[in-house]
Design a protein around this motif. Structure first.
Motif, PDB file in Angstrom:
ATOM      1  N   GLN A 188       0.800  -1.235   0.000  1.00 30.38           N
ATOM      2  CA  GLN A 188       0.000   0.000   0.000  1.00 30.38           C
ATOM      3  C   GLN A 188       0.830   1.281   0.000  1.00 30.38           C
ATOM      4  N   ARG A 189       2.052   1.227   0.577  1.00 31.73           N
ATOM      5  CA  ARG A 189       2.830   2.476   0.552  1.00 31.73           C
ATOM      6  C   ARG A 189       3.680   2.580  -0.722  1.00 31.73           C
ATOM      7  N   LEU A 190       3.745   1.492  -1.501  1.00 32.53           N
ATOM      8  CA  LEU A 190       4.573   1.509  -2.724  1.00 32.53           C
ATOM      9  C   LEU A 190       3.797   1.957  -3.952  1.00 32.53           C
ATOM     10  N   ILE A 191       2.469   1.818  -3.894  1.00 35.67           N
ATOM     11  CA  ILE A 191       1.685   2.018  -5.118  1.00 35.67           C
ATOM     12  C   ILE A 191       1.698   3.456  -5.635  1.00 35.67           C
ATOM     13  N   PHE A 192       2.132   4.404  -4.789  1.00 41.98           N
ATOM     14  CA  PHE A 192       2.192   5.796  -5.258  1.00 41.98           C
ATOM     15  C   PHE A 192       3.522   6.096  -5.943  1.00 41.98           C
ATOM     16  N   ASP A 193       4.452   5.112  -5.942  1.00 44.89           N
ATOM     17  CA  ASP A 193       5.736   5.313  -6.623  1.00 44.89           C
ATOM     18  C   ASP A 193       5.545   5.199  -8.131  1.00 44.89           C
ATOM     19  N   LYS A 194       6.328   6.003  -8.836  1.00 47.68           N
ATOM     20  CA  LYS A 194       6.267   5.961 -10.295  1.00 47.68           C
ATOM     21  C   LYS A 194       6.647   4.565 -10.783  1.00 47.68           C
ATOM     22  N   PHE A 195       5.951   4.068 -11.766  1.00 47.83           N
ATOM     23  CA  PHE A 195       6.172   2.773 -12.430  1.00 47.83           C
ATOM     24  C   PHE A 195       5.775   1.562 -11.584  1.00 47.83           C
ATOM     25  N   TYR A 196       5.463   1.780 -10.292  1.00 50.63           N
ATOM     26  CA  TYR A 196       5.168   0.600  -9.462  1.00 50.63           C
ATOM     27  C   TYR A 196       3.811   0.001  -9.830  1.00 50.63           C
ATOM     28  N   ARG A 197       3.797  -1.319 -10.063  1.00 47.66           N
ATOM     29  CA  ARG A 197       2.537  -2.012 -10.335  1.00 47.66           C
ATOM     30  C   ARG A 197       2.382  -3.148  -9.330  1.00 47.66           C
ATOM     31  N   GLY A 198       1.202  -3.252  -8.737  1.00 51.98           N
ATOM     32  CA  GLY A 198       0.988  -4.224  -7.665  1.00 51.98           C
ATOM     33  C   GLY A 198       0.886  -5.657  -8.169  1.00 51.98           C
ATOM     34  N   SER A 199       0.951  -6.605  -7.215  1.00 49.22           N
ATOM     35  CA  SER A 199       0.892  -8.023  -7.594  1.00 49.22           C
ATOM     36  C   SER A 199      -0.506  -8.409  -8.084  1.00 49.22           C
ATOM     37  N   ASN A 200      -1.529  -7.614  -7.694  1.00 47.26           N
ATOM     38  CA  ASN A 200      -2.884  -7.949  -8.154  1.00 47.26           C
ATOM     39  C   ASN A 200      -3.048  -7.761  -9.669  1.00 47.26           C
ATOM     40  N   THR A 201      -2.085  -7.064 -10.314  1.00 46.81           N
ATOM     41  CA  THR A 201      -2.201  -6.852 -11.763  1.00 46.81           C
ATOM     42  C   THR A 201      -1.980  -8.165 -12.513  1.00 46.81           C
ATOM     43  N   ASP A 202      -1.108  -9.052 -11.950  1.00 54.84           N
ATOM     44  CA  ASP A 202      -0.897 -10.367 -12.586  1.00 54.84           C
ATOM     45  C   ASP A 202      -2.142 -11.217 -12.420  1.00 54.84           C
ATOM     46  N   ARG A 203      -2.615 -11.199 -11.171  1.00 59.51           N
ATOM     47  CA  ARG A 203      -3.761 -12.065 -10.860  1.00 59.51           C
ATOM     48  C   ARG A 203      -4.972 -11.693 -11.705  1.00 59.51           C
ATOM     49  N   TYR A 204      -5.170 -10.398 -11.893  1.00 61.37           N
ATOM     50  CA  TYR A 204      -6.371  -9.969 -12.618  1.00 61.37           C
ATOM     51  C   TYR A 204      -6.065  -9.587 -14.062  1.00 61.37           C
ATOM     52  N   ASP A 205      -4.781  -9.756 -14.477  1.00 61.47           N
ATOM     53  CA  ASP A 205      -4.368  -9.454 -15.839  1.00 61.47           C
ATOM     54  C   ASP A 205      -4.848  -8.059 -16.284  1.00 61.47           C
ATOM     55  N   VAL A 206      -4.560  -7.073 -15.435  1.00 70.25           N
ATOM     56  CA  VAL A 206      -5.001  -5.712 -15.737  1.00 70.25           C
ATOM     57  C   VAL A 206      -3.843  -4.945 -16.358  1.00 70.25           C
ATOM     58  N   ARG A 207      -4.117  -4.290 -17.490  1.00 67.68           N
ATOM     59  CA  ARG A 207      -3.065  -3.527 -18.143  1.00 67.68           C
ATOM     60  C   ARG A 207      -2.887  -2.158 -17.486  1.00 67.68           C
ATOM     61  N   GLY A 208      -1.687  -1.621 -17.551  1.00 70.25           N
ATOM     62  CA  GLY A 208      -1.452  -0.304 -16.965  1.00 70.25           C
ATOM     63  C   GLY A 208       0.018   0.035 -17.028  1.00 70.25           C
ATOM     64  N   THR A 209       0.353   1.225 -16.543  1.00 74.15           N
ATOM     65  CA  THR A 209       1.720   1.716 -16.668  1.00 74.15           C
ATOM     66  C   THR A 209       2.386   1.982 -15.311  1.00 74.15           C
ATOM     67  N   GLY A 210       1.611   1.927 -14.247  1.00 71.71           N
ATOM     68  CA  GLY A 210       2.172   2.242 -12.936  1.00 71.71           C
ATOM     69  C   GLY A 210       2.388   3.739 -12.746  1.00 71.71           C
ATOM     70  N   LEU A 211       1.712   4.545 -13.582  1.00 71.25           N
ATOM     71  CA  LEU A 211       1.906   5.995 -13.491  1.00 71.25           C
ATOM     72  C   LEU A 211       0.739   6.705 -12.813  1.00 71.25           C
ATOM     73  N   GLY A 212      -0.441   6.081 -12.867  1.00 76.34           N
ATOM     74  CA  GLY A 212      -1.668   6.756 -12.425  1.00 76.34           C
ATOM     75  C   GLY A 212      -1.576   7.349 -11.028  1.00 76.34           C
ATOM     76  N   LEU A 213      -1.201   6.524 -10.055  1.00 76.34           N
ATOM     77  CA  LEU A 213      -1.211   7.011  -8.679  1.00 76.34           C
ATOM     78  C   LEU A 213      -0.059   7.971  -8.390  1.00 76.34           C
ATOM     79  N   ALA A 214       1.057   7.827  -9.125  1.00 73.85           N
ATOM     80  CA  ALA A 214       2.169   8.782  -8.962  1.00 73.85           C
ATOM     81  C   ALA A 214       1.681  10.171  -9.395  1.00 73.85           C
ATOM     82  N   LEU A 215       0.882  10.167 -10.453  1.00 71.98           N
ATOM     83  CA  LEU A 215       0.298  11.422 -10.942  1.00 71.98           C
ATOM     84  C   LEU A 215      -0.687  12.004  -9.937  1.00 71.98           C
TER      85      LEU A 215
END
Ligand code: ADP
Length: 249
Positions: A188-215
């Motif tokens: 939970q404290r890592l998800i605001f870092d640029k490029f960071y994508r959580g482990s749930n992205t593999d499980r749910y096969d969700v596409r993304g860039t890891g930029l949204g929350l940094a923004l």
């Protein structure tokens, strides 16, 4: 002394390697995100060109789908530009007092097609008589779009995403809650870092860039506000924005 020096160098090298891995993942993710709407538009265009669509209703549906794919591309490019501007510290914010409810309604309207695709209900619960808050409307709209986009992306079909707005003594709280995948407490404290994508992205096969929350974090902090997450894996997540009623700028 020597050992401390070696340990420090190793730490720096490890950090650089991790950053370069994240950047490689990022380039792969961005290319993938570009590829799918482009392929989508090309296929739809081909169908329209070969005249395989006979009914005007079908033709209209294809045009709507092309518009939606182009919207995805546009949002992606805007997001990349924003990150670049924020990184270069060149983003100019123009603060004006705006209604937080109107902002939430605008964001909801933009996200409605994505939500409809997954039969997700978007709901707004707002306190009566909310004060206006100083904000850069375009930037705050990006923030809410990002939060709603994530809420829809990381939720199963036929759930509800609620945006609630309430006022506190010197701030307005806007909270986006979903009934989705949730986020591992350790992440939970890592998800605001640029490029960071959580482990749930593999499980749910969700596409993304890891930029949204940094923004989201960068824009909210430029508003002298704060963003916080509370989440239970398997139950859902809430992202709360605290936006002050007064801005020093
Ligand atoms: P992206 O969604 O492109 O991966 P973000 O910066 O928007 O990047 O989010 C970072 C990570 O935080 C995501 O990869 C995901 O693991 C997690 N996350 C963000 N929002 C949610 C949410 N509403 N529910 C579950 N996980 C989320």
């Amino acid at each position: 002394m020597l050992m401390t020096g070696v340990a420090m160098t190793m730490r720096v090298v490890r950090r650089e390697m991790e950053l370069s891995r994240l950047q490689n993942d990022f380039v792969a993710a961005v290319s993938h995100e570009f590829k799918s709407p482009i392929t989508g538009v090309r296929l739809l265009m081909e169908r329209l060109q070969t005249g395989r669509t006979h009914s005007p209703e079908r033709t209209a549906t294809y045009y709507t789908a092309i518009g939606r794919e182009l919207g995805r591309l546009e949002r992606l490019v805007n997001r990349l530009l924003l990150v670049q501007q924020i990184q270069a510290d060149g983003r100019l914010y123009r603060f004006r007092r705006e209604s937080p409810l109107r902002l939430a309604q605008q964001a909801e309207a933009l996200m409605q097609p994505l939500a409809t695709d997954k039969d997700i209900r978007l709901k707004i619960e707002a306190e009566a008589g909310l004060p206006e808050i100083p904000m850069d409307e375009a930037a705050m709209l990006d923030v809410l779009e990002n939060l709603l986009d994530n809420a829809v992306k990381y939720s199963p079909n036929s759930t509800t995403v609620t945006t609630s707005i309430r006022s506190e003594e010197d701030a307005v709280i806007i909270e986006v809650c979903d009934q989705g995948a949730g986020i591992d407490p350790a992440e939970q404290r890592l998800i605001f870092d640029k490029f960071y994508r959580g482990s749930n992205t593999d499980r749910y096969d969700v596409r993304g860039t890891g930029l949204g929350l940094a923004l989201v974090k960068a824009v909210v902090e430029a508003h002298e506000g704060a963003v916080a997450v509370s989440s239970t894996p398997g139950k859902g997540s809430c992202f709360a924005l605290k936006l002050p009623l007064h801005h020093s700028g």
